[in-house]
Design a protein around this motif. Sequence first.
Motif, PDB file in Angstrom:
ATOM      1  N   ASP A 119      10.091  72.594   3.781  1.00  0.00           N
ATOM      2  CA  ASP A 119      10.694  73.066   5.028  1.00  0.00           C
ATOM      3  C   ASP A 119      10.502  74.574   5.132  1.00  0.00           C
ATOM      4  OD1 ASP A 119      12.169  73.725   7.231  1.00  0.00           O
ATOM      5  OD2 ASP A 119      14.060  72.893   6.499  1.00  0.00           O
ATOM      6  N   ALA A 120       9.503  74.993   5.902  1.00  0.00           N
ATOM      7  CA  ALA A 120       9.206  76.417   6.038  1.00  0.00           C
ATOM      8  C   ALA A 120      10.161  77.117   6.997  1.00  0.00           C
ATOM      9  CB  ALA A 120       7.768  76.597   6.511  1.00  0.00           C
ATOM     10  N   PRO A 160      -0.146  72.543  11.623  1.00  0.00           N
ATOM     11  CA  PRO A 160       0.474  71.222  11.821  1.00  0.00           C
ATOM     12  C   PRO A 160      -0.030  70.232  10.779  1.00  0.00           C
ATOM     13  CG  PRO A 160      -1.145  71.667  13.538  1.00  0.00           C
ATOM     14  CD  PRO A 160      -1.011  72.922  12.730  1.00  0.00           C
ATOM     15  N   ARG A 161       0.842  69.358  10.364  1.00  0.00           N
ATOM     16  CA  ARG A 161       0.475  68.327   9.401  1.00  0.00           C
ATOM     17  C   ARG A 161      -0.523  67.364  10.037  1.00  0.00           C
ATOM     18  NH1 ARG A 161       5.452  65.378   8.164  1.00  0.00           N
ATOM     19  NH2 ARG A 161       4.626  63.655   9.363  1.00  0.00           N
ATOM     20  N   ILE A 218      10.473  64.068   3.520  1.00  0.00           N
ATOM     21  CA  ILE A 218       9.782  65.288   3.953  1.00  0.00           C
ATOM     22  C   ILE A 218       9.596  65.191   5.456  1.00  0.00           C
ATOM     23  CG2 ILE A 218       7.655  66.637   3.794  1.00  0.00           C
ATOM     24  CD1 ILE A 218       7.408  65.646   0.892  1.00  0.00           C
ATOM     25  N   ARG A 219      10.358  65.984   6.195  1.00  0.00           N
ATOM     26  CA  ARG A 219      10.349  65.914   7.657  1.00  0.00           C
ATOM     27  C   ARG A 219       9.507  67.028   8.297  1.00  0.00           C
ATOM     28  NH1 ARG A 219      12.359  61.530   6.238  1.00  0.00           N
ATOM     29  NH2 ARG A 219      14.571  61.102   6.257  1.00  0.00           N
ATOM     30  N   ALA A 220       9.024  67.957   7.502  1.00  0.00           N
ATOM     31  CA  ALA A 220       8.270  69.092   8.032  1.00  0.00           C
ATOM     32  C   ALA A 220       7.049  68.621   8.808  1.00  0.00           C
ATOM     33  CB  ALA A 220       7.845  70.014   6.900  1.00  0.00           C
ATOM     34  N   SER A 245      -0.605  76.876   4.710  1.00  0.00           N
ATOM     35  CA  SER A 245      -1.785  76.412   3.992  1.00  0.00           C
ATOM     36  C   SER A 245      -2.264  77.517   3.054  1.00  0.00           C
ATOM     37  CB  SER A 245      -2.901  76.074   4.982  1.00  0.00           C
ATOM     38  OG  SER A 245      -4.119  75.901   4.294  1.00  0.00           O
ATOM     39  N   PRO A 246      -2.521  77.204   1.788  1.00  0.00           N
ATOM     40  CA  PRO A 246      -3.052  78.227   0.876  1.00  0.00           C
ATOM     41  C   PRO A 246      -4.309  78.903   1.417  1.00  0.00           C
ATOM     42  CG  PRO A 246      -2.380  76.300  -0.360  1.00  0.00           C
ATOM     43  CD  PRO A 246      -2.275  75.930   1.100  1.00  0.00           C
ATOM     44  N   ALA A 247      -5.112  78.167   2.177  1.00  0.00           N
ATOM     45  CA  ALA A 247      -6.354  78.745   2.718  1.00  0.00           C
ATOM     46  C   ALA A 247      -6.079  79.915   3.660  1.00  0.00           C
ATOM     47  CB  ALA A 247      -7.151  77.669   3.446  1.00  0.00           C
TER      48      ALA A 247
END
Length: 199
Positions: A32-33, A61-62, A77-79, A84-86
């Motif tokens: 959750d960010a 977005p996922r 996990i609702r996020a 993203s590490p990239a």
Amino acid sequence: IYDPPRGVDAARVAAFVRDARARGVPFDPYFDAGERERLYCAELVAAALEAGGSAPIPRRPRKANASLDVVLDWLKIRATDMFSPADLIHPDRQVALVSRRHSAREIELYFAARAELHRRFTEDQRLGHLFVWTGLRLDFRESVAEFQRAALSLPVSNTAADPESARRVVSSLAERMFGAFPRVATTPTAMPAADLMAR
């Protein structure tokens, strides 16, 4: 290992991380960010860079996928978007590459193989095409593991000077092992589910 972006105060970045460690900020298993009481790996780096003066780092977005949604719902996990590490690194800021197991060439090929699998994981795919659950272990299916092993042995000339070379040879390997797949899908279901691991 990467330097922070230009204009970001590295001392403030390090101070943020030291403070988070001293406070015992827990890992966020729900990704959750939107809250900072718990932090997952990429979120910690994004928050530290922002504390050092970076512009806000966007979340991605996922990927839309019904099979993935079932698993994430089961894990609570609702996020819908994540860091993203990239988006936290850039090749121009790389300081060092450290591995006890792989050469720089193999690391390029490893990430190119993962990116190719991700590209082929379209909305209609099922996680079961990639993974197999055995007792308490989640492993890649043998065809996927074989692809990743084969990718690490591909010849690539000077990946540092030509970062696209790893992607090209891995994409070619995937076509030989799994079949052709368009670079840009024309529809969300451009490839039947069974074709992802079609061998």
